[in-house]
Scaffold this active site. Structure first.
Site, PDB file in Angstrom:
ATOM      1  N   ASP A  94       0.835  -1.202   0.000  1.00 25.59           N
ATOM      2  CA  ASP A  94       0.000   0.000   0.000  1.00 25.59           C
ATOM      3  C   ASP A  94       0.870   1.253   0.000  1.00 25.59           C
ATOM      4  O   ASP A  94       1.744   1.417   0.855  1.00 25.59           O
ATOM      5  CB  ASP A  94      -0.909  -0.015   1.239  1.00 25.59           C
ATOM      6  CG  ASP A  94      -1.996   1.032   1.181  1.00 25.59           C
ATOM      7  OD1 ASP A  94      -2.373   1.443   0.069  1.00 25.59           O
ATOM      8  OD2 ASP A  94      -2.486   1.434   2.252  1.00 25.59           O
ATOM      9  N   GLU A 103      -1.732   5.829  -8.646  1.00 25.57           N
ATOM     10  CA  GLU A 103      -2.664   6.868  -8.199  1.00 25.57           C
ATOM     11  C   GLU A 103      -2.492   8.120  -9.042  1.00 25.57           C
ATOM     12  O   GLU A 103      -1.363   8.525  -9.355  1.00 25.57           O
ATOM     13  CB  GLU A 103      -2.428   7.198  -6.726  1.00 25.57           C
ATOM     14  CG  GLU A 103      -3.425   8.206  -6.163  1.00 25.57           C
ATOM     15  CD  GLU A 103      -3.344   8.348  -4.644  1.00 25.57           C
ATOM     16  OE1 GLU A 103      -3.333   9.499  -4.162  1.00 25.57           O
ATOM     17  OE2 GLU A 103      -3.290   7.316  -3.958  1.00 25.57           O
ATOM     18  N   HIS A 113      -8.217   9.652   2.784  1.00 26.75           N
ATOM     19  CA  HIS A 113      -7.729   8.444   3.432  1.00 26.75           C
ATOM     20  C   HIS A 113      -7.115   8.738   4.799  1.00 26.75           C
ATOM     21  O   HIS A 113      -6.874   9.877   5.163  1.00 26.75           O
ATOM     22  CB  HIS A 113      -6.742   7.692   2.533  1.00 26.75           C
ATOM     23  CG  HIS A 113      -5.522   8.461   2.135  1.00 26.75           C
ATOM     24  ND1 HIS A 113      -4.724   9.137   3.017  1.00 26.75           N
ATOM     25  CD2 HIS A 113      -4.940   8.634   0.917  1.00 26.75           C
ATOM     26  CE1 HIS A 113      -3.719   9.679   2.377  1.00 26.75           C
ATOM     27  NE2 HIS A 113      -3.827   9.406   1.113  1.00 26.75           N
ATOM     28  N   GLY A 114      -6.897   7.663   5.539  1.00 28.38           N
ATOM     29  CA  GLY A 114      -6.179   7.779   6.788  1.00 28.38           C
ATOM     30  C   GLY A 114      -7.050   8.073   7.995  1.00 28.38           C
ATOM     31  O   GLY A 114      -8.266   7.949   7.970  1.00 28.38           O
TER      32      GLY A 114
END
Length: 224
Positions: free
Chosen positions: A82, A134, A180-181
């Site tokens: 990832d 990405e 995200h996160g």
């Protein structure tokens, strides 16, 4: 059953359903992911970030995955790196036994992102490993990736088409407004589904929504 990411996601792409990707940092987390997949009778993608690999050791990450994959041979599972930040990081994961790697060069200008992604794809594909990339920049903090609201940029569908053709990447993480996160949305999420549909039509490959765990109702809309 340990398989490539493409084997799992191409089927999902053709049949229009989503597959969960879950990060782990220890055996307890990984075991729970397999137990849940067994109950749901679902394929899974399990992920380790560069930080998790530093913590566990890459041999331990791969070893635990292989043990649990043998314990649950009926569950198709891919092991994904990832947010890999360099060719070296992706190569290390490929050589260690990961079946999928993400090269996140979205913080670079478009041409640099394309060139680095192409390099990773060429090496990974020579080893039978799938690659995620990405485009655009997703707001939030995850591992050593940090993007502020002012620096977040949504994906350009024209660039996405060019990028996929040039790199031959297997699946793409488009920035459409997800975050995200640990730090999620302030207020109501605003996801650009029209942009997502354009990218899907232009690229015709599986798309990956990062930061989707906190917004299940919006994830469902992504498949309509």
């Amino acid at each position: 059953m340990l398989v490539s990411g493409s084997e799992i996601l191409l089927k999902a792409h053709k049949e229009r359903y989503g597959v969960g990707a879950f990060n782990f940092v220890n055996f307890e987390m990984l075991n729970s992911i397999f137990v849940a997949a067994d109950i749901a009778k679902s394929p899974i993608i399990v992920q380790a970030s560069e930080g998790a690999i530093k913590y566990m050791g890459i041999d331990m990450a791969v070893g635990m995955l292989k043990i649990l994959s043998n314990r649950y041979p009926h569950i198709p599972v891919a092991l994904n790196l990832d947010h890999g930040t360099s060719f070296e990081s992706c190569k290390k994961a490929v050589d260690a036994g990961f079946t999928s790697v993400m090269i996140d060069a979205s913080h670079h200008p478009f041409e640099e992102n394309l060139a680095l992604t192409k390099e990773v794809v060429e090496y990974a594909h020579s080893k039978g490993v799938s690659v995620e990339a990405e485009l655009g920049r997703l707001m939030g903090i995850e591992d050593n990736i940090s993007v502020s609201e002012k620096d977040a940029v949504l994906i350009n569908p024209d660039e996405a088409e060019e990028f996929v053709k040039a790199t031959k990447v297997d699946y793409l993480a488009p920035a459409i407004g997800t975050s995200h996160g640990a730090f999620k949305f302030k207020g109501e999420p605003k996801l650009d589904f029209e942009r997502l549909q354009k990218v899907k039509r232009r690229t015709n490959i599986p798309l990956v929504l990062h930061g989707a765990s906190a917004i299940p109702e919006y994830v469902r809309e992504a498949f309509l």
